[in-house]
Write a protein that holds these residues in place. Structure first.
Motif, short mmCIF file in Angstrom:
data_model
loop_
_atom_site.label_atom_id
_atom_site.label_comp_id
_atom_site.label_asym_id
_atom_site.label_seq_id
_atom_site.Cartn_x
_atom_site.Cartn_y
_atom_site.Cartn_z
N PHE A 117 0.85 -1.19 0.00
CA PHE A 117 0.00 0.00 0.00
C PHE A 117 0.89 1.24 0.00
CE2 PHE A 117 -2.29 -3.47 1.89
CZ PHE A 117 -3.59 -3.34 1.42
N ALA A 118 0.34 2.34 -0.46
CA ALA A 118 1.09 3.60 -0.49
C ALA A 118 0.23 4.72 0.08
CB ALA A 118 1.51 3.94 -1.92
N ILE A 119 0.88 5.57 0.86
CA ILE A 119 0.20 6.75 1.39
C ILE A 119 1.07 7.97 1.07
CG2 ILE A 119 -0.66 7.95 3.43
CD1 ILE A 119 -1.10 5.28 4.76
N VAL A 120 0.45 8.98 0.47
CA VAL A 120 1.13 10.24 0.19
C VAL A 120 0.52 11.30 1.09
CG1 VAL A 120 1.74 11.94 -1.57
CG2 VAL A 120 1.43 9.54 -2.22
N ILE A 121 1.34 11.95 1.88
CA ILE A 121 0.82 13.00 2.76
C ILE A 121 1.54 14.30 2.46
CG2 ILE A 121 0.31 11.32 4.58
CD1 ILE A 121 2.65 12.58 6.18
N ASN A 122 0.88 15.39 2.80
CA ASN A 122 1.49 16.71 2.76
C ASN A 122 1.48 17.23 4.19
OD1 ASN A 122 2.09 19.51 2.39
ND2 ASN A 122 1.39 19.33 0.26
N ALA A 123 2.64 17.15 4.85
CA ALA A 123 2.73 17.49 6.27
C ALA A 123 3.17 18.94 6.43
CB ALA A 123 3.72 16.57 6.96
N LYS A 124 2.74 19.55 7.51
CA LYS A 124 3.13 20.94 7.77
C LYS A 124 4.58 21.03 8.20
CE LYS A 124 -1.58 22.23 9.13
NZ LYS A 124 -2.46 22.66 10.23
#
Length: 391
Positions: A310-317
């Motif tokens: 599985f893959a998760i792409v996040i945009n973190a602060k």
């Protein structure tokens, strides 16, 4: 002039419906919602054809034309209740749990009672004119003293469906990409119903319904292209499109997590592929939960990458948020990662590789996350079974 518009509206409605029916033939299965969807399409096409025939009879004052007009009016009114009923059931059945609830006992048949009552009253109106009748002088539709029964029952179904959709939207049951369609589901039938009250012999609601059905079909087709059939997550194609776009827009603070189920082959070999599928489904549920429990993230995109990955792409602060997210992933699976059934009882362990984007090159980011995953799996496999290397 509005009769001409009405004919044009309904010709467009029929064209739209026939087009959707043609596309549905090749893209949808034969599950409950599909059958309901097709029934609504055919009924909408039929009622639009009836309205066109009715409009063409206006001004023809001979007795046969008057009888035909009255009959068409009553058939239209009866079918409209059936369409409203199927529309409401279709919305309820979007939720698998609600679908099971509906088909338990007699609830499904009880849902039909108002529509069947309207159909009986409409047929009776052919002889009495209680719901509607054709004016002998102009052959136009005239509302009977009980016309409100037709309006009340038809739009009761549409209103219930709209309220259900609004509640699900409020509770976050729909993916954001489906929100525009669902908002249209809530408001357009009601607005069309209001227009119908103002101009009784113009069926605005049917072209509105046809447009909504087309929007629903487009959403379904898009979901088929971008959704993994087993886990209902985004698929590899959707992931490839998303990560490329995300990095091109702004790669700063973008992180990629590659997640792999430990010893997945052993699960398949020991318990069978059905339990392996259950492991994938349970993993997907937990990953969704992790994403929902981190509202501080600017974005969180989850996909099944392939096989048991599985893959998760996040945009973190900030970088600390990404590390906290990784810890949440590990902690949730340590405490809740388990499949329990009559034939199996096993723990789901995962390995996680994390990488930060330093450019718009998605291949570089994927490679970095993949290497981090490889290193973690190599270490864990030594502990779990005394071996080394990746599966």
């Amino acid at each position: 002039m509005h009769l001409l518009y009405d004919v044009v509206y309904n010709i467009i409605t029929i064209i739209i419906v026939l087009f959707i029916l043609y596309k549905v033939k090749y893209t949808l299965d034969r599950q409950t919602n599909t059958i309901l969807f097709i029934n609504i399409l055919w009924a909408t096409a039929l009622i639009s054809a009836i309205i066109i025939a009715s409009d063409l009879l206006v001004g023809r004052t001979n007795k046969i034309a008057n009888i035909a007009q009255t009959l068409l009016i009553d058939i239209r009114n009866g079918i409209s209740g059936i369409i409203g009923c199927y529309w409401c059931i279709y919305i309820i059945c979007e939720n698998p749990q609600r679908r099971k609830w509906l088909f338990m006992g007699n609830r499904y048949y009880i849902m039909h009672i108002p529509a069947l009552f309207l159909m009986i009253v409409s047929l009776e109106s052919f002889f009495t004119g209680h719901i509607a009748f054709a004016d002998p002088l102009t052959n136009r539709i005239v509302e009977g003293k009980y016309y409100f029964i037709h309006i009340a029952i038809t739009y009761l179904y549409f209103t219930i469906a709209s309220v259900i959709v609004l509640i699900r939207l409020f509770m976050g049951r729909y993916e954001k990409r489906f929100w525009p369609t669902k908002l249209m589901f809530s408001f357009l039938p009601c607005l069309a119903g209001l227009a119908h009250l103002l101009i009784a012999d113009v069926g605005f609601v049917w072209i509105t319904l046809a447009l909504l059905l087309m929007m629903e079909h487009v959403d379904f087709a898009n979901a088929q292209v971008s959704t993994d059939s087993l886990t209902r997550l985004n698929n590899r194609g959707a992931f490839d499109r998303y990560i490329k776009t995300s990095l091109a827009e702004n790669y700063i603070n973008v992180y990629l997590f590659m997640i792999d189920i430990d010893l997945f082959k052993q699960i398949n070999d020991t318990y069978g592929h059905l339990e392996g599928d259950n492991a994938l489904i349970e993993t997907a549920k937990l990953l969704k939960l992790v994403c929902s429990l981190n509202p501080e993230l600017k974005s969180c995109f989850l996909a099944r990458y392939g096989g048991d990955e599985f893959a998760i792409v996040i945009n973190a602060k900030k970088p600390a948020d990404a590390e906290d997210f990784r810890q949440d992933l590990v902690s949730l699976f340590e405490s809740n990662g388990r499949v329990e059934s009559d034939s199996a009882n096993f723990k789901i362990n995962i390995s996680v590789g994390m990488a930060r984007a330093y450019s718009e090159d998605e291949k570089e980011l994927i490679s970095s996350a993949d290497n981090a995953l490889y290193m973690e799996k190599s270490h864990k496999h030594k502990l779990l079974r005394g071996g080394s290397g990746r599966k």
